[in-house]
Design an enzyme around this catalytic site. Structure first.
Site, short mmCIF file in Angstrom:
data_model
loop_
_atom_site.label_atom_id
_atom_site.label_comp_id
_atom_site.label_asym_id
_atom_site.label_seq_id
_atom_site.Cartn_x
_atom_site.Cartn_y
_atom_site.Cartn_z
N ASP A 82 0.81 -1.23 0.00
CA ASP A 82 0.00 0.00 0.00
C ASP A 82 0.84 1.28 0.00
O ASP A 82 0.29 2.38 0.06
CB ASP A 82 -0.93 0.02 1.22
CG ASP A 82 -2.22 -0.77 0.98
OD1 ASP A 82 -2.59 -0.99 -0.19
OD2 ASP A 82 -2.87 -1.15 1.99
N ARG A 107 0.38 -1.73 7.59
CA ARG A 107 0.92 -0.51 6.98
C ARG A 107 1.88 0.25 7.90
O ARG A 107 2.44 1.28 7.48
CB ARG A 107 -0.23 0.43 6.55
CG ARG A 107 -1.15 -0.16 5.48
CD ARG A 107 -2.01 0.90 4.81
NE ARG A 107 -1.22 1.83 3.99
CZ ARG A 107 -1.70 2.92 3.40
NH1 ARG A 107 -2.98 3.21 3.53
NH2 ARG A 107 -0.92 3.70 2.68
N HIS A 181 -11.53 7.06 4.39
CA HIS A 181 -10.61 8.19 4.56
C HIS A 181 -11.34 9.45 4.09
O HIS A 181 -12.10 9.40 3.12
CB HIS A 181 -9.36 8.04 3.67
CG HIS A 181 -8.25 7.22 4.27
ND1 HIS A 181 -7.46 6.39 3.49
CD2 HIS A 181 -7.77 7.12 5.54
CE1 HIS A 181 -6.55 5.82 4.26
NE2 HIS A 181 -6.71 6.24 5.49
N CYS A 275 -4.90 9.65 -3.57
CA CYS A 275 -4.19 8.77 -2.63
C CYS A 275 -2.75 8.56 -3.06
O CYS A 275 -1.89 8.27 -2.23
CB CYS A 275 -4.84 7.39 -2.59
SG CYS A 275 -6.52 7.37 -1.99
#
Ligand code: ARG
Length: 282
Positions: A82, A107, A181, A275
């Site tokens: 990610d 993450r 998010h 992102c």
């Protein structure tokens, strides 16, 4: 005989959007895959075409460069699929970097990598105590920072962000897991306005946003459902997912220039064009 001509100022078009060159940090998806699921978009059984993801990402990088922005790169770390979603790596305001702290252990190490990048580049990095997923949940709009919570960022991180970044922080509770998010439910259009999906927010957060941004663009749920709000505006150009055609039309009507990009492979991880970049505000 002397002729005096008086030059009257030309009327300026009302708030014509103006682009300003930006500085972004990106991470090539060399290790991108979907092998865990921490948001509803991620389905580990569904195959991901990494070569295609890289090609789409290269196209996105090219798009930012062609718009006149500076793009720096951070080395991708094996085992951190990610990491391509650079927005989550930190939040930078006036040259101060608030480091990230991730909700999910998968993450966690990304925060270390981004912190090291900023330190090597000479920035002062503030180490956070509470979970904050960088610009995924902290969006700078003019003098304020809009701060999401409900899925990832800890509400206690909001005061931490206000202290570190020296800005007013406005807390907004997210309620729909698809929009986990803040940058999946709000697009910052310039220093003063936003596009957003009201349904993604708790009633009180909706009231706050309506009061602060009376002229906001209200997105259609169909556009939000392809992560259309995960868009990047430089003041005039808005880089957004190609599938968000309704939003593109609404933006064009307001004088913005939509710049559609196809990031279908990276959507499988739950992210879009916004992102994939972190804005370095010096
Ligand atoms: N798979 C990533 C996650 O769930 C996607 C992050 C998307 N980033 C963003 N700024 N919305 O954490």
């Amino acid at each position: 005989m002397i002729t005096v001509t008086s030059v009257l100022p030309r009327p300026v078009a009302a708030a014509e959007p103006v682009a300003r060159p930006r500085h972004y940090l990106m991470c090539r998806p060399e290790h991108f895959e979907v092998r865990y699921a921490i948001n509803p978009w991620m389905r580990p059984g569904v195959p991901v075409d990494r070569e295609r993801a890289i090609a789409q990402w290269e196209e996105l990088r090219r798009t930012y460069l062609d718009l006149g922005h500076r793009v720096e790169l951070i080395d991708p770390v094996p085992g951190l699929p990610d990491m391509v979603y650079a927005a989550n790596g930190a939040t930078v305001v006036d040259g101060t970097v608030l480091g990230a702290r991730f909700r999910h252990p998968e993450r966690a190490a990304e925060a270390v990598a981004y912190r090291a990048w900023f330190e090597a580049a000479g920035y002062r990095v503030v180490e956070p105590e509470f979970v904050n997923e960088g610009e995924g949940d902290l969006l700078v709009v003019g003098d304020v920072v809009l701060a999401g919570h409900g899925f990832r960022t800890d509400p206690r991180a909001h005061a931490e962000a206000a202290a570190a970044l020296g800005r007013e922080v406005v807390a907004l509770r997210l309620v729909d897991p698809r929009f986990y998010h803040l940058d999946t439910a709000v697009a910052v259009l310039d220093h003063a306005t936003i596009a957003w999906l009201p349904e993604a927010f708790a009633p009180q957060a909706q009231e706050v946003l309506r009061a602060r941004f009376p002229d906001a663009v209200v997105a259609d749920p169909a556009d939000a459902a392809v992560l259309g709000l995960n868009a990047v505006c430089d003041g005039r150009n808005v880089v957004l997912p190609a599938q968000a055609t309704g939003l593109a039309a609404a933006l064009r009507e307001r004088g913005y220039t939509p710049v559609p990009v196809d990031l279908s492979e990276l959507l499988k991880g739950g992210g879009g064009p916004k992102c994939c970049m972190l804005e370095v505000r010096s």
